[in-house]
Design an enzyme around this catalytic site. Sequence first.
Site, short mmCIF file in Angstrom:
data_model
loop_
_atom_site.label_atom_id
_atom_site.label_comp_id
_atom_site.label_asym_id
_atom_site.label_seq_id
_atom_site.Cartn_x
_atom_site.Cartn_y
_atom_site.Cartn_z
N GLU A 1 -6.53 -5.34 8.02
CA GLU A 1 -5.81 -5.23 6.75
C GLU A 1 -4.41 -5.85 6.88
O GLU A 1 -3.38 -5.18 6.80
CB GLU A 1 -5.79 -3.75 6.33
CG GLU A 1 -7.23 -3.26 6.11
CD GLU A 1 -7.37 -1.76 5.91
OE1 GLU A 1 -6.33 -1.08 5.69
OE2 GLU A 1 -8.50 -1.27 5.97
N HIS B 1 -5.50 -0.08 10.07
CA HIS B 1 -6.78 -0.76 10.29
C HIS B 1 -6.50 -2.23 10.54
O HIS B 1 -5.79 -2.89 9.77
CB HIS B 1 -7.71 -0.56 9.09
CG HIS B 1 -8.21 0.85 8.97
ND1 HIS B 1 -8.43 1.47 7.77
CD2 HIS B 1 -8.53 1.76 9.93
CE1 HIS B 1 -8.88 2.71 7.98
NE2 HIS B 1 -8.94 2.90 9.29
N HIS C 1 -2.91 0.36 2.94
CA HIS C 1 -4.21 -0.14 3.37
C HIS C 1 -4.65 -1.23 2.40
O HIS C 1 -3.99 -1.53 1.42
CB HIS C 1 -5.25 0.99 3.38
CG HIS C 1 -5.09 1.94 4.52
ND1 HIS C 1 -5.88 1.91 5.64
CD2 HIS C 1 -4.22 2.97 4.71
CE1 HIS C 1 -5.52 2.87 6.48
NE2 HIS C 1 -4.50 3.53 5.93
N GLU D 1 -4.14 1.51 -1.48
CA GLU D 1 -5.13 0.48 -1.16
C GLU D 1 -4.73 -0.76 -1.97
O GLU D 1 -4.80 -0.77 -3.19
CB GLU D 1 -6.54 0.93 -1.53
CG GLU D 1 -7.06 2.10 -0.70
CD GLU D 1 -7.54 1.68 0.67
OE1 GLU D 1 -7.54 0.45 0.97
OE2 GLU D 1 -7.94 2.57 1.45
#
Length: 451
Positions: free
Chosen positions: A195, A192, A327, A400
Amino acid sequence: MRIPLPPPLRPARGRRPRTAALLTLVVALALTLTLGAQATAAPGGSRPGAGSGAEDTRTYEVRGVSSAAQRSALALQGGVAIDAVHDHSVTITADRATVRRLERLGYLLEELPAGNPAAADGAAALSTPSAYHSYSQTMAAVNSLVSRYPDLMSSRVIGTSYEGRSIVAVKISDNVRTDENEPEILFTHNMHAREHLTTEMALYLLNEFATQYGRDARLTQLLNTREVWVIPSVNPDGKVYDQDSGVFRNWRKNRQPNSGSRYIGTDINRNFAYHWGCCGGSSGSTSSATYRGSGPESAPETRVVTNFVRGRVVGGRQQIRAHIDFHSYSELILWPYGYTYNDTAPGLDADARNAYATVGRQMAASNGYRPQQSSDLYVTDGSINDWMWGSQGIWSYTFEMYPRSSSGGGFYPPGSVIDRETARNREAVLILMDHADCMYDAIGKPALCAS
């Protein structure tokens, strides 16, 4: 090999088994409730304008959203993408039209400040684009490390993005020029666009492997018995678009135009060919931040990754045994499946689920993240984790990264935390590398590795 710098652009789970019918009913009922919404990415857009017709976007907290079913129901509303999950709310980034639609449905949204003067942990200021390595700077850093450590590192262009930028894989091994019969571990980053901390994670790992090999006994032993691959940027076009103008644009997707639509981009992490578009975990709307593409692997960046992974099958056996897709944000460790709430499903039996959970918890104990099955957050389909495991049998996790919430800077935390937050994952990475030869060892069932 030396990686070319970018060319000119071309013009333009719950714990109880659920049947599919029950899931449909739960989602349908959830849509009628007055819920608080979770964080969403702008439908194709960015605060200064995404060049895709999207309106101005803002960050919101959606209150009253507590369960995976409620979060999944929210995500179905125009393909809302969730930025962060809290106990009883979520954080989303949305344009005004999406906000009005959610409010009409009864969701309770509160706009968050456009920027915080300081991060929650006392860091001095929120980040600017220059605080992070740009795509060009990332490639230069990779070239420099490969040049300095040619006996330990090599790099190759494994494909190109839609706009023609190189997608690079770096190999790290004690015999880097030889394809040895050793377990391989893959780390992917920056799927993404916004990020950017994940690209810093890639550069941290490369530097740590290079400088600590021969000094740190544990790391040295692992690199002597493993082969490691690092892809620093899966989405270079999106990274350049989000960062290189000098103002962050809050861009998530790639930069591939969609036929017949003014909206640009596919969410690469909804574009993989395993249960693609099956279960309400992605959007078929080109305006959505979670647009899954016109078909599985329709994004060139997705095909670059899947072709590389398929290419690691040697003698009928997949050489890549374990994988982390980095991420941000929320400080989570996630494992498959994302497409179903069930703990087990075809191809994921109780032993595999327990091995996933055991190693996930070990890694979480080292970095302070929260470990859980991906669908415990909300349903996703077409994700890299589900494809890696379901299609290739690779033990695949998503990390994450920092921050835990938007108060720490959201997708753009202060540059002052980069060193701390990348080093924070060192032990977790080594834990996965250690288990890569036989993940079932973690649950005391090594015999399963021979089956």
